[in-house]
Design a protein around this motif. Structure first.
Motif, PDB file in Angstrom:
ATOM      1  N   GLN A   1       0.845  -1.204   0.000  1.00  0.00           N
ATOM      2  CA  GLN A   1       0.000   0.000   0.000  1.00  0.00           C
ATOM      3  C   GLN A   1       0.879   1.252   0.000  1.00  0.00           C
ATOM      4  O   GLN A   1       0.577   2.241  -0.665  1.00  0.00           O
ATOM      5  N   GLN A   2       1.982   1.181   0.725  1.00  0.00           N
ATOM      6  CA  GLN A   2       2.873   2.350   0.802  1.00  0.00           C
ATOM      7  C   GLN A   2       3.476   2.682  -0.570  1.00  0.00           C
ATOM      8  O   GLN A   2       3.600   3.842  -0.947  1.00  0.00           O
ATOM      9  N   ASP A   3       3.820   1.632  -1.323  1.00  0.00           N
ATOM     10  CA  ASP A   3       4.353   1.854  -2.680  1.00  0.00           C
ATOM     11  C   ASP A   3       3.300   2.524  -3.555  1.00  0.00           C
ATOM     12  O   ASP A   3       3.597   3.416  -4.348  1.00  0.00           O
ATOM     13  N   VAL A   4       2.070   2.035  -3.401  1.00  0.00           N
ATOM     14  CA  VAL A   4       0.969   2.620  -4.168  1.00  0.00           C
ATOM     15  C   VAL A   4       0.803   4.096  -3.797  1.00  0.00           C
ATOM     16  O   VAL A   4       0.672   4.958  -4.666  1.00  0.00           O
ATOM     17  N   ASN A   5       0.859   4.379  -2.488  1.00  0.00           N
ATOM     18  CA  ASN A   5       0.740   5.779  -2.057  1.00  0.00           C
ATOM     19  C   ASN A   5       1.850   6.625  -2.680  1.00  0.00           C
ATOM     20  O   ASN A   5       1.625   7.752  -3.116  1.00  0.00           O
ATOM     21  N   GLU A   6       3.054   6.050  -2.728  1.00  0.00           N
ATOM     22  CA  GLU A   6       4.191   6.820  -3.271  1.00  0.00           C
ATOM     23  C   GLU A   6       4.030   7.102  -4.761  1.00  0.00           C
ATOM     24  O   GLU A   6       4.295   8.191  -5.238  1.00  0.00           O
TER      25      GLU A   6
ATOM     26  N   GLN B   1      -6.192   5.921 -13.068  1.00  0.00           N
ATOM     27  CA  GLN B   1      -6.706   5.144 -14.200  1.00  0.00           C
ATOM     28  C   GLN B   1      -6.233   3.701 -14.029  1.00  0.00           C
ATOM     29  O   GLN B   1      -6.923   2.907 -13.424  1.00  0.00           O
ATOM     30  N   HIS B   2      -5.021   3.408 -14.538  1.00  0.00           N
ATOM     31  CA  HIS B   2      -4.505   2.051 -14.375  1.00  0.00           C
ATOM     32  C   HIS B   2      -3.066   2.063 -13.893  1.00  0.00           C
ATOM     33  O   HIS B   2      -2.352   3.037 -14.084  1.00  0.00           O
ATOM     34  N   PHE B   3      -2.685   0.950 -13.292  1.00  0.00           N
ATOM     35  CA  PHE B   3      -1.295   0.775 -12.889  1.00  0.00           C
ATOM     36  C   PHE B   3      -0.573  -0.063 -13.943  1.00  0.00           C
ATOM     37  O   PHE B   3      -1.187  -0.830 -14.684  1.00  0.00           O
ATOM     38  N   THR B   4       0.735   0.085 -13.973  1.00  0.00           N
ATOM     39  CA  THR B   4       1.584  -0.774 -14.798  1.00  0.00           C
ATOM     40  C   THR B   4       2.651  -1.353 -13.873  1.00  0.00           C
ATOM     41  O   THR B   4       3.280  -0.606 -13.106  1.00  0.00           O
ATOM     42  N   VAL B   5       2.814  -2.669 -13.900  1.00  0.00           N
ATOM     43  CA  VAL B   5       3.834  -3.306 -13.051  1.00  0.00           C
ATOM     44  C   VAL B   5       4.841  -3.995 -13.965  1.00  0.00           C
ATOM     45  O   VAL B   5       4.469  -4.896 -14.733  1.00  0.00           O
TER      46      VAL B   5
ATOM     47  N   ALA C   1       0.689  -3.542 -18.397  1.00  0.00           N
ATOM     48  CA  ALA C   1      -0.245  -2.415 -18.233  1.00  0.00           C
ATOM     49  C   ALA C   1      -1.650  -2.896 -17.869  1.00  0.00           C
ATOM     50  O   ALA C   1      -1.951  -4.088 -17.912  1.00  0.00           O
ATOM     51  N   GLY C   2      -2.503  -1.942 -17.518  1.00  0.00           N
ATOM     52  CA  GLY C   2      -3.926  -2.225 -17.312  1.00  0.00           C
ATOM     53  C   GLY C   2      -4.236  -2.890 -15.984  1.00  0.00           C
ATOM     54  O   GLY C   2      -5.259  -3.561 -15.853  1.00  0.00           O
ATOM     55  N   ILE C   3      -3.372  -2.720 -15.001  1.00  0.00           N
ATOM     56  CA  ILE C   3      -3.604  -3.370 -13.698  1.00  0.00           C
ATOM     57  C   ILE C   3      -4.436  -2.468 -12.790  1.00  0.00           C
ATOM     58  O   ILE C   3      -4.144  -1.281 -12.624  1.00  0.00           O
ATOM     59  N   VAL C   4      -5.487  -3.049 -12.216  1.00  0.00           N
ATOM     60  CA  VAL C   4      -6.396  -2.261 -11.385  1.00  0.00           C
ATOM     61  C   VAL C   4      -5.870  -2.181  -9.952  1.00  0.00           C
ATOM     62  O   VAL C   4      -5.883  -1.114  -9.340  1.00  0.00           O
ATOM     63  N   ASP C   5      -5.417  -3.315  -9.404  1.00  0.00           N
ATOM     64  CA  ASP C   5      -4.923  -3.322  -8.026  1.00  0.00           C
ATOM     65  C   ASP C   5      -3.581  -4.060  -7.965  1.00  0.00           C
ATOM     66  O   ASP C   5      -3.532  -5.287  -8.016  1.00  0.00           O
ATOM     67  N   PRO C   6      -2.489  -3.319  -7.837  1.00  0.00           N
ATOM     68  CA  PRO C   6      -1.164  -3.962  -7.905  1.00  0.00           C
ATOM     69  C   PRO C   6      -0.680  -4.519  -6.563  1.00  0.00           C
ATOM     70  O   PRO C   6       0.360  -5.180  -6.529  1.00  0.00           O
ATOM     71  N   ILE C   7      -1.402  -4.262  -5.481  1.00  0.00           N
ATOM     72  CA  ILE C   7      -0.897  -4.658  -4.154  1.00  0.00           C
ATOM     73  C   ILE C   7      -0.755  -6.182  -4.093  1.00  0.00           C
ATOM     74  O   ILE C   7      -1.685  -6.914  -4.453  1.00  0.00           O
ATOM     75  N   GLY C   8       0.408  -6.627  -3.665  1.00  0.00           N
ATOM     76  CA  GLY C   8       0.671  -8.064  -3.555  1.00  0.00           C
ATOM     77  C   GLY C   8       1.383  -8.621  -4.772  1.00  0.00           C
ATOM     78  O   GLY C   8       1.906  -9.736  -4.742  1.00  0.00           O
ATOM     79  N   MET C   9       1.423  -7.845  -5.880  1.00  0.00           N
ATOM     80  CA  MET C   9       2.138  -8.326  -7.065  1.00  0.00           C
ATOM     81  C   MET C   9       3.641  -8.144  -6.867  1.00  0.00           C
ATOM     82  O   MET C   9       4.075  -7.304  -6.084  1.00  0.00           O
ATOM     83  N   LEU C  10       4.423  -8.911  -7.607  1.00  0.00           N
ATOM     84  CA  LEU C  10       5.869  -8.755  -7.531  1.00  0.00           C
ATOM     85  C   LEU C  10       6.338  -7.852  -8.672  1.00  0.00           C
ATOM     86  O   LEU C  10       5.890  -7.995  -9.806  1.00  0.00           O
ATOM     87  N   GLY C  11       7.233  -6.938  -8.336  1.00  0.00           N
ATOM     88  CA  GLY C  11       7.730  -6.064  -9.401  1.00  0.00           C
ATOM     89  C   GLY C  11       8.539  -4.924  -8.811  1.00  0.00           C
ATOM     90  O   GLY C  11       8.238  -4.425  -7.729  1.00  0.00           O
TER      91      GLY C  11
END
Ligand SMILES: Nc1ncnc2c1ncn2[C@@H]1O[C@H](COP(=O)(O)OP(=O)(O)OP(=O)(O)O)[C@@H](O)[C@H]1O
Ligand SMILES: [Mg+2]
Length: 409
Positions: free
Chosen positions: A111-116, A138-142, A146-156
């Motif tokens: 979550q902290q990475d997302v906040n940053e 809009q969307h995250f890219t990990v 591309a096109g990721i809605v919720d990246p929390i928990g993904m590796l990258g």
């Protein structure tokens, strides 16, 4: 607010648009199934607004009070707070990009990475007098995916985000809020009117396959593009039905009030079947007898409306959005009542265009049927989604609050 007829207190959501032509207050309640039921509507002709912005606070306050009192009577509730629509030619929108890079290759995104990364996307140049009204992710890219809605928990190690931002001149936004605050009504949140209209009209499928919503008001025309389930683009042109009326007033040499009447009764956004037809306007309301060429009337209307649509069309063309609008164009606002407007819009945008109806809204019929209520109805839907903490609009819960943060309350 005014305790008329000892109204009962209930938890309701109120959407308020202080428009150029009318002030509209729509009262809704959230149903058990999570839908919105409109239980009251209050409207008042607006006298204190030009091109969507408050220019006479005293008149605007009186008109808002009248609309709120009517809404209270209609819904039999006491209104204490509102979701407030705002618009104006000073609003600017842009898409920003944020980047966050971790040192470790197999980093689990938190979550902290997302906040940053969100904070990084919010760093962009804007005039110091401007306030960020919305920053909608809009969307995250990990790691390039591309096109990721919720990246929390993904590796990258590389996290990126795209964001749609709307900002405008703080003092001009404050004018709307001060009118409401002066009536002892709390502003839950200020929301760009165009976003509300889109929220009122579009269903999830349209938001995914891509749609353009155009709200043709009296003093402004707002437009919003949804695609892939998120807001891709928004804008405002400080031109609306009032400008069509003005053109008619000059072109046909008649008083604006008569031109407005003529537009409603005989106007259309098409030249089909009008050759050599003349209208005889009988003397009424103090206006003398007049003959008007129907072709002239329609030609003037078509020219202004076509130009307005073309401005939007060339902008979305430059941004490359045409191919993403598979659900076509949805029209609302009072201007959507102009006969033939959907055909004209269809021709200019080269897309199927329809008159939008509020989607998934029950209760009073005019809430879904009246095109000029789209903004206020959308504000109620926005409030309902915010209450539920629903993130699915790509809007709710991701917008920075405005009320309170300007030191008004
Ligand atoms: N029957 C009709 N025929 C033609 N035009 C109409 C009709 N009804 C409304 N309009 C147009 O719609 C306009 C009002 O639209 P609307 O109520 O959406 O404006 P608003 O929300 O008050 O303004 P804004 O959003 O620009 O601040 C009028 O100025 C008029 O031009
Ligand atoms: Mg409006």
């Amino acid at each position: 607010m005014l305790n008329l007829f000892f109204p009962k207190k209930t938890t309701v959501i109120v959407g308020l648009e202080i428009g150029t032509a009318k002030v509209a207050a729509v009262v809704g309640e959230v149903t058990d199934g999570g839908g919105v039921n409109v239980i009251g509507i209050g409207q008042c002709p607006s006298r204190g607004v030009r091109k969507g912005e408050v220019v006479n606070a005293e008149h605007a306050a009186e008109d808002v009070r009248n609309a709120i009192v009517e809404a209270e009577k209609s819904a039999d509730v006491e209104i204490a707070s509102v979701y407030l629509g705002v618009t104006g030619g000073h609003l600017t929108s842009l898409n920003t990009h944020g980047v966050f890079t971790s040192v470790s290759l197999d980093h689990e995104i938190s979550q902290q990475d997302v906040n940053e990364v969100l904070a990084n996307a919010k760093v962009f140049n804007r005039p110091s007098e401007n306030y960020v009204l919305h920053s909608v992710r809009q969307h995250f890219t990990v790691n390039g995916q591309a096109g990721i809605v919720d990246p929390i928990g993904m590796l990258g190690e590389n996290l990126e985000v795209d964001m749609h931002v709307i900002h405008g001149v703080t003092t001009r936004l404050q004018n709307h809020m001060r009118v409401v605050a002066g009536l002892n009504l709390e502003v839950e949140q200020t929301v760009f009117s165009g976003l509300c209209s889109a929220l009122a009209l579009l269903d999830n499928e349209q938001k995914h396959i891509g749609a353009l919503v155009v709200d043709i008001g009296a003093g402004t025309t707002e437009y919003v593009i949804y695609a892939e389930g998120v807001i891709k683009h928004t804008g405002v042109i400080a031109v609306g039905g009032d400008h069509v009326t003005n053109d008619l007033s000059y072109g046909l040499r008649m008083a604006p009030a008569r031109a407005a009447l003529l537009m409603r009764e005989h106007g259309a956004a098409t030249l089909d079947g009008v050759a050599d037809q003349t209208l005889t306007l009988t003397s009424e309301n103090g206006f003398p007898d007049r003959r008007v060429d129907l072709h002239d009337l329609r030609r003037i209307m078509v020219a202004r409306l076509e130009e307005t649509f073309q401005l939007i069309d060339s902008e979305i063309g430059e941004l490359g959005f045409h191919d993403q609008l598979r659900a076509g164009v949805c029209l609302c606002g009072g201007g959507a009542r102009i006969r033939g407007i959907e055909k004209l819009a269809g021709n200019v945008f080269g897309l199927p265009a329809t008159l939008g109806r509020a989607n998934a809204v029950g209760g009073l019929r005019s809430a879904s049927d009246d095109p000029e209520l789209a903004t206020a109805v959308g504000l109620v839907k926005y409030g309902a989604m915010r209450q539920k903490g629903n993130q699915s609009t790509g809007l709710v819960g991701k917008i920075k609050g405005f009320a309170g943060s300007l030191g008004l309350f």
